[in-house]
Design a protein around this motif. Structure first.
Motif, mmCIF file in Angstrom:
data_model
loop_
_atom_site.group_PDB
_atom_site.id
_atom_site.type_symbol
_atom_site.label_atom_id
_atom_site.label_comp_id
_atom_site.label_asym_id
_atom_site.label_seq_id
_atom_site.Cartn_x
_atom_site.Cartn_y
_atom_site.Cartn_z
ATOM 1 N N ASN A 124 0.816 -1.205 0.000
ATOM 2 C CA ASN A 124 0.000 0.000 0.000
ATOM 3 C C ASN A 124 0.862 1.273 0.000
ATOM 4 O O ASN A 124 2.080 1.196 0.188
ATOM 5 C CB ASN A 124 -0.939 -0.010 1.224
ATOM 6 N N VAL A 125 0.244 2.416 -0.207
ATOM 7 C CA VAL A 125 0.931 3.701 -0.106
ATOM 8 C C VAL A 125 1.411 3.886 1.338
ATOM 9 O O VAL A 125 0.695 3.530 2.273
ATOM 10 C CB VAL A 125 -0.042 4.856 -0.482
ATOM 11 N N GLY A 126 2.600 4.420 1.525
ATOM 12 C CA GLY A 126 3.133 4.658 2.861
ATOM 13 C C GLY A 126 2.333 5.711 3.604
ATOM 14 O O GLY A 126 2.429 6.898 3.280
ATOM 15 N N ASN A 127 1.532 5.267 4.583
ATOM 16 C CA ASN A 127 0.586 6.160 5.255
ATOM 17 C C ASN A 127 -0.048 5.336 6.369
ATOM 18 O O ASN A 127 -0.539 4.233 6.119
ATOM 19 C CB ASN A 127 -0.475 6.616 4.221
ATOM 20 N N MET A 128 -0.050 5.854 7.581
ATOM 21 C CA MET A 128 -0.595 5.078 8.704
ATOM 22 C C MET A 128 -2.081 5.321 8.947
ATOM 23 O O MET A 128 -2.636 4.788 9.906
ATOM 24 C CB MET A 128 0.181 5.388 9.998
ATOM 25 N N VAL A 129 -2.713 6.170 8.136
ATOM 26 C CA VAL A 129 -4.115 6.505 8.413
ATOM 27 C C VAL A 129 -5.064 5.976 7.331
ATOM 28 O O VAL A 129 -5.808 5.021 7.546
ATOM 29 C CB VAL A 129 -4.319 8.023 8.586
ATOM 30 N N CYS A 130 -5.012 6.571 6.149
ATOM 31 C CA CYS A 130 -6.049 6.333 5.124
ATOM 32 C C CYS A 130 -6.112 4.885 4.610
ATOM 33 O O CYS A 130 -7.227 4.370 4.406
ATOM 34 C CB CYS A 130 -5.861 7.298 3.980
ATOM 35 N N PRO A 131 -4.993 4.205 4.357
ATOM 36 C CA PRO A 131 -5.105 2.833 3.834
ATOM 37 C C PRO A 131 -5.921 1.920 4.750
ATOM 38 O O PRO A 131 -6.632 1.032 4.266
ATOM 39 C CB PRO A 131 -3.651 2.359 3.752
ATOM 40 N N ALA A 132 -5.860 2.166 6.057
ATOM 41 C CA ALA A 132 -6.545 1.284 7.010
ATOM 42 C C ALA A 132 -8.055 1.291 6.827
ATOM 43 O O ALA A 132 -8.739 0.335 7.181
ATOM 44 C CB ALA A 132 -6.189 1.702 8.440
ATOM 45 N N ALA A 133 -8.608 2.360 6.237
ATOM 46 C CA ALA A 133 -10.068 2.471 6.092
ATOM 47 C C ALA A 133 -10.580 1.796 4.826
ATOM 48 O O ALA A 133 -11.786 1.747 4.605
ATOM 49 C CB ALA A 133 -10.466 3.950 6.078
#
Lengths: 220, 220
Positions: free
Chosen positions: A118-127
């Motif tokens: 996934n794109v490196g990001n701790m917030v949006c991918p989780a949703a």
């Protein structure tokens, strides 16, 4: 529609495509993993190590999400042929529709395990459900031992959590106990596996988890 | 409205509130900085070092964005009294409206410089003007030397870029030249200052940039 309604409607549409992805992958007998973390936690390094150490009869494919550049796909293309880079532009996460397009670019009859970086990001991918069988979350030591408490939406639904860059443990003074304590409040299901893609420590345990998962899914 | 229209309308509304924030801060003679980076790059450590080393007649306040927990605000409260934690829930960035609410919680007549520590995320915060005077972007060495090319929307509008955790340079084999080369293609305006909040290296140069910015803004 107001903002909340649009977000709900977008997530609902995403879930429908995710279900179709999951069905398509299961029909081909493919295990799929959605790999998520902050930028620079070592997702691509993990895939390099994992693909190199999987048994030869376990054929891998990778979909790699990034805003721009195809650097990660180029790194992985040195190891396997079935790699597709998905550029999101200014998009902060992969969506199920992007993964559906990515699947079209692969020969799924020649795949046993699909890694979705996934794109490196701790917030949006989780949703966003992509249709994966399991969620792999990386946390690297330099990010600090407070991140599980700060980003619970990422760690709560994880199926396995890899604590990467363990080779830096002594230098950084990272408190693994604090991470375990925070995890015990939100996710007691996922194993926490300390690894280092650089020194190789812990990779055998990760590969055991992965092989076990492959065997379980092929029995189902 | 469709999804694109809603996003445009949300960004337009955000910009209007950002303009109001900027006007309000300028009326009080306050310089404001929006500090952005991936999770764990060292934003809070930078603020701890910066606040400790600013001249005593330069009064600081901080708004700290995080999904959950008030850990960063607690760390900063040991140094100054005017600190407000803004919890975004599952929100991936601060908005101008959240900052407007945060400003209400501070005594702005007692502030010369406002630091806004954004949510750790290299994508979404970059799209939202908060009303700041300048954007400070941190990149820490463990994240890798490919991040400027991968996240151009963050680095392109930056006014200053801090390359943090320089104390790990020898261990990590990070290529500063590669970062400079990628930056030269998208942002030749912002200085790149290598620092380490741990060893203190480079902090004098950062403080000089900051003091110069404070002096320039008070002359305007």
């Amino acid at each position: 529609m107001n903002k909340v309604q649009v977000i709900e409607s977008v997530l609902k549409a995403n879930d429908a495509v995710a279900r179709a992805n999951r069905h398509r992958l299961h029909q081909q007998g493919i295990l799929s993993l959605n790999i998520m973390s902050a930028p620079g936690s070592g997702k691509t390094s993990l895939l390099e190590q994992t693909i190199s150490h999987l048994p030869h009869d376990c054929r891998s494919a990778v979909l790699v999400g990034d805003l721009q550049t195809s650097r990660d796909a180029e790194r992985l293309s040195r190891l396997i042929s079935q790699v597709t880079q998905i550029n999101t532009g200014s998009g902060c996460h992969l969506s199920a529709a992007m993964v559906a397009d990515g699947l079209d670019s692969l020969d799924l009859t020649q795949v046993d395990i699909l890694f979705i970086e996934n794109v490196g990001n701790m917030v949006c991918p989780a949703a966003h459900d992509l249709g994966e069988d399991a969620r792999v979350v990386l946390l690297s030591l330099p990010e600090g031992d407070d991140k599980v408490a700060k980003y619970p939406t990422l760690f709560q639904p994880a199926d396995v959590i890899l604590l990467n860059k363990m080779d830096l443990l002594e230098i950084l003074g990272f408190d693994c106990g604090s991470v375990r304590a925070d995890l015990s409040k939100i996710n007691t299901r996922a194993p926490l596996i300390p690894i280092s893609c650089r020194s190789g420590v812990g990779l055998d345990e990760w590969l055991r988890w992965l092989t076990n998962r492959i065997n379980t899914s092929s029995v189902e």
